[in-house]
Design a protein around this motif. Structure first.
Motif, PDB file in Angstrom:
ATOM      1  N   LYS A  54       0.834  -1.210   0.000  1.00 52.16           N
ATOM      2  CA  LYS A  54       0.000   0.000   0.000  1.00 52.16           C
ATOM      3  C   LYS A  54       0.866   1.255   0.000  1.00 52.16           C
ATOM      4  CE  LYS A  54      -4.107  -1.651   2.395  1.00 52.16           C
ATOM      5  NZ  LYS A  54      -5.037  -1.340   3.485  1.00 52.16           N
ATOM      6  N   LEU A  71      -3.023   0.126  11.336  1.00 51.46           N
ATOM      7  CA  LEU A  71      -3.248  -1.131  10.610  1.00 51.46           C
ATOM      8  C   LEU A  71      -3.573  -0.910   9.127  1.00 51.46           C
ATOM      9  CD1 LEU A  71      -3.512  -4.189  10.999  1.00 51.46           C
ATOM     10  CD2 LEU A  71      -5.892  -3.847  11.666  1.00 51.46           C
ATOM     11  N   TRP A  79       2.997  -4.292   9.679  1.00 51.53           N
ATOM     12  CA  TRP A  79       1.564  -4.555   9.521  1.00 51.53           C
ATOM     13  C   TRP A  79       1.206  -5.913  10.170  1.00 51.53           C
ATOM     14  CZ3 TRP A  79      -0.272  -8.854   6.898  1.00 51.53           C
ATOM     15  CH2 TRP A  79      -1.658  -8.982   6.931  1.00 51.53           C
ATOM     16  N   ARG A  83      -1.588  -6.508  12.935  1.00 49.10           N
ATOM     17  CA  ARG A  83      -2.780  -7.314  12.617  1.00 49.10           C
ATOM     18  C   ARG A  83      -2.956  -8.395  13.698  1.00 49.10           C
ATOM     19  NH1 ARG A  83      -6.813  -7.400   8.132  1.00 49.10           N
ATOM     20  NH2 ARG A  83      -7.946  -9.262   8.656  1.00 49.10           N
ATOM     21  N   PHE A  90     -11.517  -8.352  17.109  1.00 47.09           N
ATOM     22  CA  PHE A  90     -12.481  -8.321  15.991  1.00 47.09           C
ATOM     23  C   PHE A  90     -13.013  -9.689  15.602  1.00 47.09           C
ATOM     24  CE2 PHE A  90     -10.117  -4.365  15.489  1.00 47.09           C
ATOM     25  CZ  PHE A  90     -11.175  -3.479  15.387  1.00 47.09           C
ATOM     26  N   LEU A 137     -19.165   2.850  17.340  1.00 50.90           N
ATOM     27  CA  LEU A 137     -17.769   2.420  17.245  1.00 50.90           C
ATOM     28  C   LEU A 137     -16.932   2.921  18.423  1.00 50.90           C
ATOM     29  CD1 LEU A 137     -16.201   0.736  15.296  1.00 50.90           C
ATOM     30  CD2 LEU A 137     -15.563   2.777  14.064  1.00 50.90           C
ATOM     31  N   THR A 252     -19.576   1.705   7.241  1.00 50.97           N
ATOM     32  CA  THR A 252     -20.780   0.997   7.696  1.00 50.97           C
ATOM     33  C   THR A 252     -22.013   1.877   7.503  1.00 50.97           C
ATOM     34  OG1 THR A 252     -19.335  -0.012   9.354  1.00 50.97           O
ATOM     35  CG2 THR A 252     -21.696  -0.385   9.600  1.00 50.97           C
ATOM     36  N   MET A 305     -24.339  -3.715  -0.809  1.00 49.36           N
ATOM     37  CA  MET A 305     -22.882  -3.498  -0.906  1.00 49.36           C
ATOM     38  C   MET A 305     -22.329  -3.998  -2.244  1.00 49.36           C
ATOM     39  SD  MET A 305     -21.148  -3.949   2.809  1.00 49.36           S
ATOM     40  CE  MET A 305     -21.507  -5.661   3.049  1.00 49.36           C
ATOM     41  N   ILE A 314      -9.540  -0.416  -4.737  1.00 47.55           N
ATOM     42  CA  ILE A 314      -8.385  -0.795  -3.913  1.00 47.55           C
ATOM     43  C   ILE A 314      -7.142  -0.579  -4.771  1.00 47.55           C
ATOM     44  CG2 ILE A 314      -7.180  -2.779  -2.912  1.00 47.55           C
ATOM     45  CD1 ILE A 314      -9.856  -3.955  -2.134  1.00 47.55           C
ATOM     46  N   ARG A 316      -2.740  -0.767  -5.076  1.00 51.19           N
ATOM     47  CA  ARG A 316      -1.463  -1.300  -4.574  1.00 51.19           C
ATOM     48  C   ARG A 316      -0.337  -0.883  -5.513  1.00 51.19           C
ATOM     49  NH1 ARG A 316      -4.499  -2.570  -0.955  1.00 51.19           N
ATOM     50  NH2 ARG A 316      -4.895  -4.644  -0.143  1.00 51.19           N
ATOM     51  N   PRO A 372     -16.628  -6.560  -1.044  1.00 51.07           N
ATOM     52  CA  PRO A 372     -16.936  -5.337  -0.285  1.00 51.07           C
ATOM     53  C   PRO A 372     -15.925  -5.096   0.824  1.00 51.07           C
ATOM     54  CG  PRO A 372     -18.469  -7.098   0.288  1.00 51.07           C
ATOM     55  CD  PRO A 372     -17.674  -7.581  -0.892  1.00 51.07           C
ATOM     56  N   PHE A 373     -15.355  -6.183   1.358  1.00 47.00           N
ATOM     57  CA  PHE A 373     -14.391  -6.045   2.446  1.00 47.00           C
ATOM     58  C   PHE A 373     -12.952  -6.302   1.973  1.00 47.00           C
ATOM     59  CE2 PHE A 373     -18.389  -7.184   4.690  1.00 47.00           C
ATOM     60  CZ  PHE A 373     -18.515  -6.021   5.439  1.00 47.00           C
ATOM     61  N   ARG A 378      -5.109  -8.760   3.646  1.00 43.57           N
ATOM     62  CA  ARG A 378      -5.482  -7.425   4.130  1.00 43.57           C
ATOM     63  C   ARG A 378      -6.984  -7.198   4.072  1.00 43.57           C
ATOM     64  NH1 ARG A 378      -0.737  -3.302   4.351  1.00 43.57           N
ATOM     65  NH2 ARG A 378      -2.220  -2.581   5.914  1.00 43.57           N
ATOM     66  N   CYS A 380     -10.694  -6.718   5.276  1.00 45.08           N
ATOM     67  CA  CYS A 380     -11.141  -5.856   6.375  1.00 45.08           C
ATOM     68  C   CYS A 380     -11.172  -6.597   7.717  1.00 45.08           C
ATOM     69  CB  CYS A 380     -12.535  -5.332   6.052  1.00 45.08           C
ATOM     70  SG  CYS A 380     -13.239  -4.354   7.366  1.00 45.08           S
ATOM     71  N   VAL A 381     -10.447  -6.075   8.680  1.00 45.56           N
ATOM     72  CA  VAL A 381     -10.411  -6.720  10.000  1.00 45.56           C
ATOM     73  C   VAL A 381     -11.758  -6.531  10.715  1.00 45.56           C
ATOM     74  CG1 VAL A 381      -9.567  -4.790  11.425  1.00 45.56           C
ATOM     75  CG2 VAL A 381      -8.781  -7.096  11.914  1.00 45.56           C
ATOM     76  N   ALA A 386     -18.867  -5.056  11.194  1.00 46.71           N
ATOM     77  CA  ALA A 386     -19.691  -4.286  10.254  1.00 46.71           C
ATOM     78  C   ALA A 386     -20.999  -5.006   9.944  1.00 46.71           C
ATOM     79  CB  ALA A 386     -18.902  -4.034   8.971  1.00 46.71           C
TER      80      ALA A 386
HETATM   81  C1  HEM Z   1     -19.496  -2.002   5.615  1.00 46.95           C
HETATM   82  C2  HEM Z   1     -18.450  -1.600   6.303  1.00 46.95           C
HETATM   83  C3  HEM Z   1     -17.026  -1.763   5.860  1.00 46.95           C
HETATM   84  C4  HEM Z   1     -16.504  -1.884   4.601  1.00 46.95           C
HETATM   85  C5  HEM Z   1     -17.249  -1.897   3.276  1.00 46.95           C
HETATM   86  C6  HEM Z   1     -15.065  -2.022   4.744  1.00 46.95           C
HETATM   87  C7  HEM Z   1     -14.195  -2.215   3.691  1.00 46.95           C
HETATM   88  C8  HEM Z   1     -12.842  -2.452   3.834  1.00 46.95           C
HETATM   89  C9  HEM Z   1     -11.947  -2.806   2.754  1.00 46.95           C
HETATM   90  C10 HEM Z   1     -12.338  -2.973   1.290  1.00 46.95           C
HETATM   91  C11 HEM Z   1     -10.707  -2.961   3.273  1.00 46.95           C
HETATM   92  C12 HEM Z   1      -9.441  -3.383   2.520  1.00 46.95           C
HETATM   93  C13 HEM Z   1      -8.749  -2.194   1.901  1.00 46.95           C
HETATM   94  C14 HEM Z   1      -7.535  -2.602   1.058  1.00 46.95           C
HETATM   95  O1  HEM Z   1      -7.286  -3.782   0.860  1.00 46.95           O
HETATM   96  O2  HEM Z   1      -6.837  -1.700   0.604  1.00 46.95           O
HETATM   97  C15 HEM Z   1     -10.805  -2.680   4.697  1.00 46.95           C
HETATM   98  C16 HEM Z   1      -9.747  -2.707   5.574  1.00 46.95           C
HETATM   99  C17 HEM Z   1      -9.861  -2.358   6.900  1.00 46.95           C
HETATM  100  N1  HEM Z   1     -11.011  -2.103   7.604  1.00 46.95           N
HETATM  101 FE1  HEM Z   1     -12.894  -2.131   6.855  1.00 46.95          FE
HETATM  102  N2  HEM Z   1     -14.750  -1.943   6.066  1.00 46.95           N
HETATM  103  C18 HEM Z   1     -15.906  -1.797   6.789  1.00 46.95           C
HETATM  104  C19 HEM Z   1     -16.028  -1.730   8.153  1.00 46.95           C
HETATM  105  C20 HEM Z   1     -14.986  -1.699   9.026  1.00 46.95           C
HETATM  106  C21 HEM Z   1     -15.107  -1.629  10.451  1.00 46.95           C
HETATM  107  C22 HEM Z   1     -16.437  -1.636  11.209  1.00 46.95           C
HETATM  108  C23 HEM Z   1     -13.851  -1.538  10.951  1.00 46.95           C
HETATM  109  C24 HEM Z   1     -13.394  -1.442  12.374  1.00 46.95           C
HETATM  110  C25 HEM Z   1     -14.186  -1.506  13.390  1.00 46.95           C
HETATM  111  C26 HEM Z   1     -12.931  -1.583   9.837  1.00 46.95           C
HETATM  112  C27 HEM Z   1     -11.556  -1.516   9.929  1.00 46.95           C
HETATM  113  C28 HEM Z   1     -10.688  -1.792   8.889  1.00 46.95           C
HETATM  114  C29 HEM Z   1      -9.239  -1.842   9.039  1.00 46.95           C
HETATM  115  C30 HEM Z   1      -8.467  -1.551  10.314  1.00 46.95           C
HETATM  116  C31 HEM Z   1      -8.725  -2.214   7.793  1.00 46.95           C
HETATM  117  C32 HEM Z   1      -7.251  -2.462   7.435  1.00 46.95           C
HETATM  118  C33 HEM Z   1      -6.990  -3.945   7.604  1.00 46.95           C
HETATM  119  C34 HEM Z   1      -5.578  -4.366   7.237  1.00 46.95           C
HETATM  120  O3  HEM Z   1      -4.975  -3.776   6.349  1.00 46.95           O
HETATM  121  O4  HEM Z   1      -5.107  -5.323   7.869  1.00 46.95           O
HETATM  122  N3  HEM Z   1     -13.656  -1.690   8.690  1.00 46.95           N
HETATM  123  N4  HEM Z   1     -12.116  -2.392   5.007  1.00 46.95           N
END
Ligand code: HEM
Length: 432
Positions: A54, A71, A79, A83, A90, A137, A252, A305, A314, A316, A372-373, A378, A380-381, A386
């Protein structure tokens, strides 16, 4: 290039439809690859994920000034350490304990809506949901109620979003506006910094027996990380707390905003959600244990979503050379995967633009098509948090109100850091 800045969604869709699985274009003086198949997405995010960082991506440039090295922004061994440290807070079993916080906060919002519900006054639902998810949160993750400073915290987060959410073209068409937003950003950053440092200091002062840190209680990120002892500095904690707050609430809130909008536009699907909520909950508050019995609610959110992924791109950078789809990707090249493109790709989805939650009914999808996550290491943690939050908020709202988009209100997606409705989401909450 103007079309890319003005309508990035149309631009990347056009690229993918015209040129296929991998496309190459120039942006800001550099080569950018856009990967438009699940196989290529999987290659970059998972199979060869170690070759992609990243560091130095546009997201990194936007987020690092605020989030430091948390993170979301860190890389490599740093990282991996973070993590490992944060993951326990989580896990599904940990986040389940936050269910009461979610439903109480949603009921509180409904209570505040009461005058508007009685008079049929339109509500800025997206703003309310952003404030709701921020409150949930901070309480769940910090174990703290921000009561007194909550409003200021919300305003500061908003100021930060306004600044990091807007890409500034070169040359800047409105330098005065940019300067204003950056000044707001600096003030907001100093405020958020002060609040998180104060929370950390008071947590440290209270020691391991602080309320909320005992066994069986809803744990919180701060306690979990502090229990890692001397390895975690205040600086690390500050970065982590801000990272989680910023990454977790707006995303969220947007997933909920789009879900409510789509349900309003699809009365048949909304009726299915109401039927399920009434049958399963019978008027009592929803709990984490109910999640498995609320598949219709879950699918309503998942399909929203798909159509409106809160994170729509996303990016990189390649660390070493790679070959993708016959293209030689040089070290340092920017490589992007877009959820917007993959989630609506006509080769992989029937009626890709239609809202059909039932398509998630037991269907098995190709790996890395629905992201979506994100994907790979990497991912979403906070994804379990969510989903728990989105489904419980949806169920709680459904028990009391029916949300209708105001007649003639224009809903148009805008791709900033998150995919949001450009003009907000003004809805009327009708009592059920
Ligand atoms: C619908 C809700 C959410 C969506 C759509 C979402 C989406 C994402 C996505 C796509 C990534 C990856 C980004 C990448 O690869 O560059 C990510 C990473 C992350 N998200 Fe979420 N997220 C959501 C909710 C949350 C919540 C509720 C939290 C914390 C309470 C959170 C914390 C994080 C963190 C800390 C990362 C980085 C993880 C890492 O790199 O190890 N997200 N999220």
């Amino acid at each position: 290039m103007a079309v890319m800045r003005e309508s990035p969604l149309a631009f990347i869709t056009e690229l993918a439809r015209t040129y296929g699985g991998i496309t190459r274009h120039r942006a800001d003086g550099e080569t950018v690859y856009l990967l438009n198949t699940p196989e290529y997405a999987r290659h970059v995010l998972k199979d060869n994920g170690a070759n992609y960082t990243k560091e130095g991506t546009p997201d990194d440039a936007m987020l690092r000034p605020l989030l430091g090295n948390g993170l979301l922004t860190s890389n490599g061994d740093d990282w991996a350490r973070q993590r490992q440290l944060t993951a326990p807070a989580f896990r599904p079993s940990s986040v389940r304990t936050f269910d009461g916080i979610v439903t109480d906060a949603t009921s509180g919002m409904l209570e505040r809506w009461r005058p508007a519900i009685e008079t049929g006054t339109p509500l800025a639902v997206d703003d309310h949901l952003t404030a709701l998810t921020l409150g949930i949160l901070t309480r769940a993750i910090l174990g703290a109620d921000l009561d007194g400073i909550g409003e200021g915290f919300g305003r500061a987060v908003d100021a930060v979003n306004r600044c990091i959410g807007h890409y500034v073209p070169d040359p800047d068409p409105d330098p005065a506006d940019t300067a204003r937003r950056f000044a707001g950003f600096s003030r907001a950053r100093a405020f958020l910094d002060m609040v998180t440092r104060t929370l950390i200091a008071s947590r440290r002062a209270a020691g391991p027996s602080a309320p909320g840190s005992g066994p069986g209680h809803a744990g919180n990120l701060l306690d979990t990380m502090m229990s890692a002892g001397h390895l975690v500095s205040d600086e690390d904690l500050r970065d982590q707390v801000l990272t989680v707050v910023m990454a977790g609430h707006e995303t969220t809130a947007k997933s909920l905003t789009w879900t409510l909008h789509l349900l309003d536009r699809h009365p048949h699907e909304a009726a299915k959600v109401r039927e399920e909520v009434d049958r399963v909950l019978g008027g009592r508050p929803a709990r984490a244990e109910d999640l498995a019995d609320l598949p219709v609610c879950q699918r309503a959110v998942k399909e929203a979503m798909r159509l409106y992924p809160p994170v729509w791109l996303i990016s990189r950078r390649a660390v070493g050379a790679d070959v993708i789809g016959g293209y030689h990707v040089e070290p340092g090249t920017l490589v992007c995967v877009s959820q917007w493109v993959l989630h609506r790709h006509p080769e992989y989805w029937d009626a890709p633009d239609a809202y059909r939650p039932d398509r998630f009914d037991g269907a098995s999808l190709p790996s890395h098509l629905y992201l979506p996550f994100g994907g790979g290491d990497r991912i979403c943690v906070g994804q379990h948090f969510a989903m728990l939050e989105a489904v419980l908020v949806l169920a709680t709202l459904t028990q009391s109100v029916r949300l209708e988009t105001v007649e003639g209100f224009e809903v148009e997606p805008e791709a900033l850091v998150t995919l949001r409705p450009k003009h907000g989401m003004t809805m009327i909450a009708r009592p059920r």
